[in-house]
Design a protein around this motif. Sequence first.
Motif, PDB file in Angstrom:
ATOM      1  N   ILE A   5     102.778 -67.163  28.449  1.00 10.52           N
ATOM      2  CA  ILE A   5     103.915 -67.008  27.543  1.00 10.52           C
ATOM      3  C   ILE A   5     103.416 -66.932  26.099  1.00 10.52           C
ATOM      4  O   ILE A   5     103.841 -66.065  25.325  1.00 10.52           O
ATOM      5  CB  ILE A   5     104.901 -68.187  27.718  1.00 10.52           C
ATOM      6  CG1 ILE A   5     105.607 -68.089  29.079  1.00 10.52           C
ATOM      7  CG2 ILE A   5     105.915 -68.229  26.572  1.00 10.52           C
ATOM      8  CD1 ILE A   5     106.413 -69.317  29.436  1.00 10.52           C
ATOM      9  N   GLU A   6     102.499 -67.809  25.743  1.00 10.74           N
ATOM     10  CA  GLU A   6     101.960 -67.826  24.384  1.00 10.74           C
ATOM     11  C   GLU A   6     101.161 -66.550  24.103  1.00 10.74           C
ATOM     12  O   GLU A   6     101.221 -66.003  22.988  1.00 10.74           O
ATOM     13  CB  GLU A   6     101.103 -69.073  24.202  1.00 10.74           C
ATOM     14  CG  GLU A   6     101.917 -70.362  24.285  1.00 10.74           C
ATOM     15  CD  GLU A   6     101.066 -71.616  24.419  1.00 10.74           C
ATOM     16  OE1 GLU A   6      99.833 -71.537  24.150  1.00 10.74           O
ATOM     17  OE2 GLU A   6     101.612 -72.674  24.770  1.00 10.74           O
ATOM     18  N   LEU A   7     100.430 -66.068  25.095  1.00 12.93           N
ATOM     19  CA  LEU A   7      99.670 -64.824  24.956  1.00 12.93           C
ATOM     20  C   LEU A   7     100.604 -63.652  24.671  1.00 12.93           C
ATOM     21  O   LEU A   7     100.384 -62.883  23.732  1.00 12.93           O
ATOM     22  CB  LEU A   7      98.880 -64.591  26.247  1.00 12.93           C
ATOM     23  CG  LEU A   7      97.955 -63.394  26.416  1.00 12.93           C
ATOM     24  CD1 LEU A   7      97.118 -63.591  27.672  1.00 12.93           C
ATOM     25  CD2 LEU A   7      98.677 -62.065  26.534  1.00 12.93           C
ATOM     26  N   ALA A  16     102.084 -63.726  21.305  1.00 12.55           N
ATOM     27  CA  ALA A  16     101.120 -63.440  20.239  1.00 12.55           C
ATOM     28  C   ALA A  16     100.969 -61.946  19.992  1.00 12.55           C
ATOM     29  O   ALA A  16     100.595 -61.533  18.889  1.00 12.55           O
ATOM     30  CB  ALA A  16      99.758 -64.047  20.592  1.00 12.55           C
ATOM     31  N   THR A  17     101.276 -61.118  20.996  1.00 13.76           N
ATOM     32  CA  THR A  17     101.159 -59.669  20.814  1.00 13.76           C
ATOM     33  C   THR A  17     102.330 -59.100  20.018  1.00 13.76           C
ATOM     34  O   THR A  17     102.225 -57.982  19.482  1.00 13.76           O
ATOM     35  CB  THR A  17     101.094 -58.941  22.176  1.00 13.76           C
ATOM     36  OG1 THR A  17     102.352 -59.043  22.843  1.00 13.76           O
ATOM     37  CG2 THR A  17      99.989 -59.503  23.055  1.00 13.76           C
ATOM     38  N   HIS A  70      98.253 -65.651  10.688  1.00 13.95           N
ATOM     39  CA  HIS A  70      97.387 -64.521  11.013  1.00 13.95           C
ATOM     40  C   HIS A  70      96.358 -64.348   9.899  1.00 13.95           C
ATOM     41  O   HIS A  70      96.638 -64.694   8.765  1.00 13.95           O
ATOM     42  CB  HIS A  70      98.230 -63.244  11.169  1.00 13.95           C
ATOM     43  CG  HIS A  70      99.093 -63.232  12.383  1.00 13.95           C
ATOM     44  ND1 HIS A  70     100.297 -63.894  12.443  1.00 13.95           N
ATOM     45  CD2 HIS A  70      98.925 -62.644  13.604  1.00 13.95           C
ATOM     46  CE1 HIS A  70     100.847 -63.712  13.635  1.00 13.95           C
ATOM     47  NE2 HIS A  70     100.039 -62.955  14.351  1.00 13.95           N
ATOM     48  N   PRO A  71      95.179 -63.786  10.243  1.00 12.15           N
ATOM     49  CA  PRO A  71      94.755 -63.350  11.576  1.00 12.15           C
ATOM     50  C   PRO A  71      94.515 -64.534  12.507  1.00 12.15           C
ATOM     51  O   PRO A  71      94.177 -65.621  12.052  1.00 12.15           O
ATOM     52  CB  PRO A  71      93.467 -62.568  11.299  1.00 12.15           C
ATOM     53  CG  PRO A  71      93.029 -62.964   9.944  1.00 12.15           C
ATOM     54  CD  PRO A  71      94.196 -63.492   9.202  1.00 12.15           C
ATOM     55  N   ARG A  72      94.665 -64.278  13.812  1.00 13.14           N
ATOM     56  CA  ARG A  72      94.542 -65.338  14.815  1.00 13.14           C
ATOM     57  C   ARG A  72      94.025 -64.738  16.109  1.00 13.14           C
ATOM     58  O   ARG A  72      94.181 -63.537  16.358  1.00 13.14           O
ATOM     59  CB  ARG A  72      95.896 -65.990  15.059  1.00 13.14           C
ATOM     60  CG  ARG A  72      96.973 -65.024  15.509  1.00 13.14           C
ATOM     61  CD  ARG A  72      98.176 -65.734  16.088  1.00 13.14           C
ATOM     62  NE  ARG A  72      97.821 -66.482  17.278  1.00 13.14           N
ATOM     63  CZ  ARG A  72      98.709 -67.090  18.071  1.00 13.14           C
ATOM     64  NH1 ARG A  72      99.983 -67.031  17.789  1.00 13.14           N
ATOM     65  NH2 ARG A  72      98.321 -67.752  19.124  1.00 13.14           N
ATOM     66  N   PRO A  73      93.407 -65.557  16.965  1.00 10.71           N
ATOM     67  CA  PRO A  73      92.964 -65.046  18.262  1.00 10.71           C
ATOM     68  C   PRO A  73      94.101 -65.102  19.279  1.00 10.71           C
ATOM     69  O   PRO A  73      95.131 -65.745  19.037  1.00 10.71           O
ATOM     70  CB  PRO A  73      91.846 -66.021  18.652  1.00 10.71           C
ATOM     71  CG  PRO A  73      92.266 -67.314  18.013  1.00 10.71           C
ATOM     72  CD  PRO A  73      92.978 -66.938  16.729  1.00 10.71           C
ATOM     73  N   LEU A  74      93.909 -64.419  20.394  1.00 14.31           N
ATOM     74  CA  LEU A  74      94.831 -64.597  21.506  1.00 14.31           C
ATOM     75  C   LEU A  74      94.684 -66.011  22.040  1.00 14.31           C
ATOM     76  O   LEU A  74      93.560 -66.528  22.123  1.00 14.31           O
ATOM     77  CB  LEU A  74      94.519 -63.603  22.629  1.00 14.31           C
ATOM     78  CG  LEU A  74      95.060 -62.191  22.486  1.00 14.31           C
ATOM     79  CD1 LEU A  74      94.528 -61.320  23.624  1.00 14.31           C
ATOM     80  CD2 LEU A  74      96.574 -62.173  22.498  1.00 14.31           C
ATOM     81  N   PRO A  75      95.769 -66.672  22.417  1.00 13.52           N
ATOM     82  CA  PRO A  75      95.668 -68.032  22.957  1.00 13.52           C
ATOM     83  C   PRO A  75      94.715 -68.089  24.162  1.00 13.52           C
ATOM     84  O   PRO A  75      94.873 -67.349  25.120  1.00 13.52           O
ATOM     85  CB  PRO A  75      97.106 -68.357  23.366  1.00 13.52           C
ATOM     86  CG  PRO A  75      97.949 -67.480  22.499  1.00 13.52           C
ATOM     87  CD  PRO A  75      97.159 -66.213  22.323  1.00 13.52           C
ATOM     88  N   ARG A  86      90.731 -60.626  16.880  1.00 15.08           N
ATOM     89  CA  ARG A  86      91.636 -61.238  15.920  1.00 15.08           C
ATOM     90  C   ARG A  86      92.879 -60.378  15.772  1.00 15.08           C
ATOM     91  O   ARG A  86      92.791 -59.166  15.551  1.00 15.08           O
ATOM     92  CB  ARG A  86      90.954 -61.383  14.558  1.00 15.08           C
ATOM     93  CG  ARG A  86      89.609 -62.066  14.598  1.00 15.08           C
ATOM     94  CD  ARG A  86      89.702 -63.520  14.983  1.00 15.08           C
ATOM     95  NE  ARG A  86      90.275 -64.324  13.924  1.00 15.08           N
ATOM     96  CZ  ARG A  86      90.479 -65.639  14.016  1.00 15.08           C
ATOM     97  NH1 ARG A  86      90.187 -66.277  15.137  1.00 15.08           N
ATOM     98  NH2 ARG A  86      91.003 -66.312  13.014  1.00 15.08           N
ATOM     99  N   LEU A  87      94.038 -60.992  15.903  1.00 18.52           N
ATOM    100  CA  LEU A  87      95.308 -60.299  15.715  1.00 18.52           C
ATOM    101  C   LEU A  87      95.730 -60.431  14.260  1.00 18.52           C
ATOM    102  O   LEU A  87      95.813 -61.535  13.731  1.00 18.52           O
ATOM    103  CB  LEU A  87      96.371 -60.903  16.630  1.00 18.52           C
ATOM    104  CG  LEU A  87      96.076 -60.856  18.132  1.00 18.52           C
ATOM    105  CD1 LEU A  87      97.209 -61.512  18.910  1.00 18.52           C
ATOM    106  CD2 LEU A  87      95.860 -59.427  18.599  1.00 18.52           C
ATOM    107  N   SER A  88      95.972 -59.283  13.638  1.00 21.27           N
ATOM    108  CA  SER A  88      96.351 -59.262  12.230  1.00 21.27           C
ATOM    109  C   SER A  88      97.678 -58.537  12.055  1.00 21.27           C
ATOM    110  O   SER A  88      98.068 -57.718  12.897  1.00 21.27           O
ATOM    111  CB  SER A  88      95.274 -58.550  11.400  1.00 21.27           C
ATOM    112  OG  SER A  88      94.031 -59.203  11.520  1.00 21.27           O
ATOM    113  N   LEU A  89      98.356 -58.823  10.957  1.00 26.31           N
ATOM    114  CA  LEU A  89      99.610 -58.149  10.614  1.00 26.31           C
ATOM    115  C   LEU A  89      99.286 -57.067   9.599  1.00 26.31           C
ATOM    116  O   LEU A  89      99.150 -57.339   8.404  1.00 26.31           O
ATOM    117  CB  LEU A  89     100.620 -59.150  10.059  1.00 26.31           C
ATOM    118  CG  LEU A  89     100.946 -60.328  10.974  1.00 26.31           C
ATOM    119  CD1 LEU A  89     101.990 -61.235  10.324  1.00 26.31           C
ATOM    120  CD2 LEU A  89     101.428 -59.854  12.334  1.00 26.31           C
TER     121      LEU A  89
END
Length: 203
Positions: free
Chosen positions: A32-34, A37-38, A97-102, A109-112
């Motif tokens: 769910i958190e993964l 995060a997308t 962000h940026p943050r990794p996938l849980p 790294r996930l960025s906006l």
Amino acid sequence: MNERHDLQSGHTPATARITTLESLREHLQWAIELEHATLPPYLCALYSLDPSRNPDAAQALGGVFVEEMIHLALAANLLNAVGGRPRLNPTTLLRPHPRPLPHGDRSLRLSLVPFGKEALEMFLRLEQPALPGAPAEGDNYKTIGQFYDAIEQGLHHLSTELGEQEVFSGDAARQVTGGPFAHTGGHLAAVTDLRSALAALEE
């Protein structure tokens, strides 16, 4: 391929990582958190577009965003089905962000960022399929596919070990269904047994 065949015939490899219902529920909460995060990166890229000037890109991103929402709901259905309770805790879900996938590969790294080369490279890395023969990975997974393979193995193992009725003990009233959805062929179905759980993972 042989490992998948062994699972379907009731023989679980000794390397299965999810061997208890508690661990299965924990991994489904991570799912769910993964999936959540997308959502912000896709939505940020979508909102950076002018749909009147970039209709194809906007429609494609909108479709992916809807699919990720379906995936989140399916993960919640899976967790509800095995007697867990999905937690949508803002302190867990809304990290800077940026943050990794849980529980995933921390090099991703996930960025906006607005739609463009950087966003496309991030999305390609995010959606990268597992290499042929890549092992299932329940934690620190390299690809999302390997993470869901670990959940699938756990479902097979526990259904064989405990019986489907014991594994799928959740309240069926907590299942959410819907579809078809605009711009995507995604389908949100109830999860009540191993067959429907595997279908949800396939979706």
